[in-house]
Structures are given as structure tokens and as C-alpha cells.
Write a protein that holds these residues in place. Structure first.
Motif, short mmCIF file in Angstrom:
data_model
loop_
_atom_site.label_atom_id
_atom_site.label_comp_id
_atom_site.label_asym_id
_atom_site.label_seq_id
_atom_site.Cartn_x
_atom_site.Cartn_y
_atom_site.Cartn_z
N GLU A 1 0.85 -1.20 0.00
CA GLU A 1 0.00 0.00 0.00
C GLU A 1 0.88 1.24 0.00
N GLU A 2 1.45 1.54 -1.16
CA GLU A 2 2.43 2.61 -1.28
C GLU A 2 1.88 3.66 -2.25
N ALA A 3 2.02 4.93 -1.91
CA ALA A 3 1.30 5.99 -2.61
C ALA A 3 2.21 6.82 -3.50
N PHE A 4 1.62 7.35 -4.58
CA PHE A 4 2.28 8.36 -5.40
C PHE A 4 1.25 9.42 -5.76
N ALA A 5 1.73 10.53 -6.30
CA ALA A 5 0.84 11.60 -6.76
C ALA A 5 1.41 12.19 -8.03
N THR A 6 0.56 12.91 -8.75
CA THR A 6 1.05 13.72 -9.88
C THR A 6 0.86 15.19 -9.52
N GLN B 1 8.36 16.85 3.07
CA GLN B 1 9.02 15.59 2.72
C GLN B 1 8.02 14.62 2.09
N ILE B 2 6.82 14.55 2.64
CA ILE B 2 5.83 13.64 2.09
C ILE B 2 5.45 14.04 0.67
N LEU B 3 5.23 15.33 0.45
CA LEU B 3 4.86 15.76 -0.90
C LEU B 3 5.99 15.47 -1.89
N GLU B 4 7.22 15.75 -1.52
CA GLU B 4 8.35 15.46 -2.41
C GLU B 4 8.41 13.97 -2.75
N ARG B 5 8.20 13.13 -1.76
CA ARG B 5 8.27 11.68 -1.99
C ARG B 5 7.08 11.18 -2.81
N LEU B 6 5.91 11.75 -2.58
CA LEU B 6 4.75 11.36 -3.37
C LEU B 6 4.98 11.60 -4.86
N LEU B 7 5.62 12.71 -5.18
CA LEU B 7 5.77 13.12 -6.57
C LEU B 7 6.92 12.41 -7.28
N ASP B 8 7.71 11.65 -6.54
CA ASP B 8 8.90 11.01 -7.13
C ASP B 8 8.61 9.53 -7.41
N LEU B 9 8.69 9.17 -8.68
CA LEU B 9 8.57 7.77 -9.07
C LEU B 9 9.89 7.25 -9.63
N LEU C 1 -2.36 5.66 -6.80
CA LEU C 1 -2.55 7.10 -6.66
C LEU C 1 -3.06 7.44 -5.28
N THR C 2 -2.45 8.45 -4.68
CA THR C 2 -2.78 8.80 -3.31
C THR C 2 -4.24 9.25 -3.17
N SER C 3 -4.75 9.13 -1.98
CA SER C 3 -6.12 9.54 -1.66
C SER C 3 -6.26 11.06 -1.74
N PRO C 4 -7.40 11.57 -2.22
CA PRO C 4 -8.62 10.89 -2.65
C PRO C 4 -8.70 10.58 -4.13
N GLY C 5 -7.55 10.52 -4.83
CA GLY C 5 -7.58 10.29 -6.26
C GLY C 5 -8.35 11.38 -6.98
N VAL C 6 -9.12 10.98 -7.99
CA VAL C 6 -9.93 11.97 -8.72
C VAL C 6 -11.39 11.96 -8.24
N GLN C 7 -11.66 11.26 -7.17
CA GLN C 7 -13.06 11.05 -6.76
C GLN C 7 -13.79 12.32 -6.32
N THR D 1 -9.93 12.43 -17.42
CA THR D 1 -8.65 12.78 -18.02
C THR D 1 -7.51 12.63 -17.03
N LEU D 2 -7.69 13.13 -15.82
CA LEU D 2 -6.62 13.06 -14.82
C LEU D 2 -6.37 11.62 -14.39
N ALA D 3 -7.42 10.81 -14.28
CA ALA D 3 -7.24 9.40 -13.94
C ALA D 3 -6.46 8.68 -15.03
N THR D 4 -6.81 8.95 -16.28
CA THR D 4 -6.10 8.33 -17.40
C THR D 4 -4.62 8.70 -17.38
N ARG D 5 -4.33 9.99 -17.18
CA ARG D 5 -2.93 10.42 -17.16
C ARG D 5 -2.18 9.82 -15.98
N ALA D 6 -2.82 9.76 -14.82
CA ALA D 6 -2.17 9.16 -13.66
C ALA D 6 -1.85 7.69 -13.93
#
Length: 351
Positions: free
Chosen positions: A19-24, A61-69, A89-95, A105-110
């Protein structure tokens, strides 16, 4: 504890974090726009008003790590002995998005971004796709695309969608698609909807400390009691954080559910083919994300079966090397520990 943590399985198992998260960046920017223009609910204001704007060390730190893949995430995995990470994709996604075109569109790109990262690091990353439950038919098609074209091994939905829960018939295409591709659904927490967040937010209990767990546990319980697993017997639903408390309430849940069915007190509470315990042992999977605590893990293994409990770190929200060491040091058989860290994830995600 100072034991060096290494990848490669020398300890008798690989460590697969589930259960590991990322963000765009564009999704974070949408959250900030919604906060500014007043379309965000109270939970998003609390959650992303902090993580996307606070100058505190934790938030930045969390935001920097979320954005790094890329290399930073790989280095963090190496430093804590994590061999593979199952990313979503981190919560709450595009919901929360009100514009359906934008959400799709954002879900597709993510999903495309995650697929590219998994392709670049095939030995380290595994993907779970995201969808826009606001459009269930589109979400069903995206589940098929994820499974057939992007190499994903499941999907993650961040609990409620604008106050609506997946037990509504409206969302049935999502479950039908999951069964068709034979992949699990991971229900990840989101902040509670405005209709229930008030007392928790007032006390600072709306997030991971408490609100996430009770809201997500309720969501899973709604699905169980509406009969989702009678309708789709092969469906597997995963939840984190040691089952969002349901395993520990199980005796009372079963007793009171059966009493409610007998009394016909609630229109929606109909007889089921199994007890709630039965469904937890046949259709529900649990990760220990955020709960690196041996007594809870052992209890959950005892209640649900040791084949249904898996390791997770909850990166980057809870990135603590000593928690990995504590899990390595658990007093359990080598076979059971290998199931917990490695082979259960391989089985249920079909790795």
C-alpha cells in the motif's frame, strides 16, 4: 534497532510493500484549486490544505516523496530493504472532482504515468490503477485497460465518492469489471464526507489517527452486509491498517448483524449466505499498512487466516526503518513470515 536492511531476500523472503502511494503534480494542483474556489469538502481542506501547503518538515518531505517515481523512491526502498512496492494514486484520487471530463482525463494520465514507471522499474514497481467512480461505465473500461494494456494488478478506490458508497447499485459496473479481469479492489481511506466529519475534525481526529479507519471500515461493512460477495463470490477486497478495525470488532459485528436480520429492523439488512466472519475468511484481504505492531498482526492472522494478511509500509506517509526491523523480528514461523512479507502478495496480486 540498528540491523542493516537490505533487499534481495537474504532473510528468507522478499519484502513486498502493498500500500504505497504516489501523486502527480497536476492532481495536487487540482486539490489546491478546489480548496481555493470552495468546491473542496471539509476533509480535503484539512488533508491537502496541510500536505500541499504546510512548510512543516513532515508535509514537505511527504509531498516530495509522493511526486517522485524515480531514483529517490528507489533509494528509499533500498534503505529500508523493500524489494517491491505496489503503487497506487494517493487519496482521494480523482473522486472529489465535479467535472467528469476532468476526472476521467486526470485518472487516465495518472494511470499512464504509473504504467511508465512500472515499465522503467519492472523489478521494483507494481501498479494498481485508479478510476473515476463518478462514471462507473468508464471506470469499468479503465479497469479492463489497466489489466490488459498497462499491466496493472488491481485497482484502488479511496472509499466514498462525494459521499456515495460502492454498495449502491449505481457502481455495479466496477465490480462486474473486476470480476471479469479477476483482480482485487483495494479500498483505501479518504477523509470522511461532510455529513459525518464534524466531531472528528473538531477534535483533530479526522485523518489517519482515527477518521480514516472508521469511515473505511464502515464502507467495507456496507458492502459485506448488502451481499456483494453473494453476488460476486470470487471478488476479493483489500483494506489496509489491519482491516480498519473490523477483525477486532468481529464477534460483536456478527452477533448484532444476525440479530438485525432476524428482527427485520432494517429494510436493507437481508440474510446472507455466510457470516461476516465467513466473508473475512474468503473474500477480504488485509495489509498492515501503518500498523507495525506484532500483536495486531498475529490476531488478524488468527481471525482471518495467515494467507490473508500482507505487509505494507504506507510510504511515504509512514516511512520508518525501525518498523521494518520490528516486522522482521516478529516471533512467528519462517513459513508464516514469508507469507506475510512475500507470497501472499504474489498470490493475490498474481505477481
Amino acid at each position: 534497532m540498528t540491523t542493516e536492511l537490505k533487499t534481495g531476500g537474504a532473510q528468507g523472503y522478499l519484502r513486498i510493500a502493498t500500500e504505497e502511494a504516489f501523486a502527480t503534480r497536476e492532481i495536487i494542483d487540482v486539490y489546491l484549486r478546489m480548496i481555493r474556489d470552495g468546491t473542496a469538502d471539509r476533509g480535503m481542506v484539512s488533508l491537502w490544505g496541510f500536505y500541499a501547503q504546510s512548510p512543516s518538515e513532515r508535509a514537505t518531505q511527504i509531498l516530495e516523496r509522493l511526486l517522485d517515481l524515480g531514483e529517490r523512491r528507489i533509494a528509499d526502498m533500498d534503505a529500508t530493504g523493500i524489494d517491491k512496492a505496489i503503487l497506487a494514486l494517493t487519496s482521494p484520487g480523482v473522486q472529489p472532482l465535479l467535472d467528469l471530463d476532468e476526472a476521467r482525463t486526470l485518472a487516465t494520465r495518472a494511470n499512464d504515468t504509473l504504467a511508465a514507471a512500472c515499465e522503467k522499474y519492472p523489478d521494483r514497481y507494481i501498479g494498481m490503477g485508479t478510476v473515476a467512480p463518478q462514471d462507473p461505465e468508464w471506470s469499468a473500461r479503465e479497469i479492463h485497460r489497466g489489466a490488459k494494456e498497462l499491466g496493472f494488478k488491481g485497482i484502488q478506490i479511496n472509499s466514498h465518492t462525494q459521499g456515495r458508497y460502492l454498495d449502491e447499485e449505481f457502481f455495479d459496473p466496477i465490480f462486474r469489471a473486476l470480476v471479469e479481469v479477476d483482480q482485487p479492489l483495494y479500498i483505501h481511506p479518504a477523509t470522511s464526507p461532510d455529513s459525518m466529519i464534524g466531531p472528528m475534525l473538531d477534535a483533530g481526529l479526522d485523518g489517519a489517527i482515527f477518521g480514516f479507519g472508521v469511515e473505511t471500515g464502515m464502507h467495507l461493512l456496507r458492502l459485506i452486509t448488502i451481499g456483494i460477495f453473494d453476488k460476486y463470490p470470487s471478488l476479493q477486497i483489500m483494506v489496509g491498517h489491519m482491516g480498519e478495525a473490523l477483525p477486532y470488532w468481529l464477534y460483536r459485528l456478527d452477533y448484532m448483524h444476525q440479530a438485525g436480520v432476524r428482527s427485520q429492523r432494517y429494510e436493507r439488512m437481508k440474510p446472507l449466505k455466510k457470516t461476516i466472519e465467513g466473508y473475512l475468511q474468503s473474500n477480504v484481504l488485509v495489509t498492515n499498512s501503518g500498523v507495525a505492531w506484532e500483536p495486531a498482526i498475529k490476531f488478524c492472522q488468527q481471525v482471518m487466516g495467515e494467507d490473508r494478511v500482507m505487509y505494507a509500509m504506507d510510504y511515504p506517509y509512514q516511512y520508518v526503518a525501525d518498523e521494518v526491523r520490528a516486522m522482521d523480528a516478529m516471533d512467528m514461523s519462517a513459513e508464516t513470515k514469508k507469507k506475510f512479507f512475500q507470497t501472499n502478495a504474489e498470490k493475490w496480486f498474481k505477481l
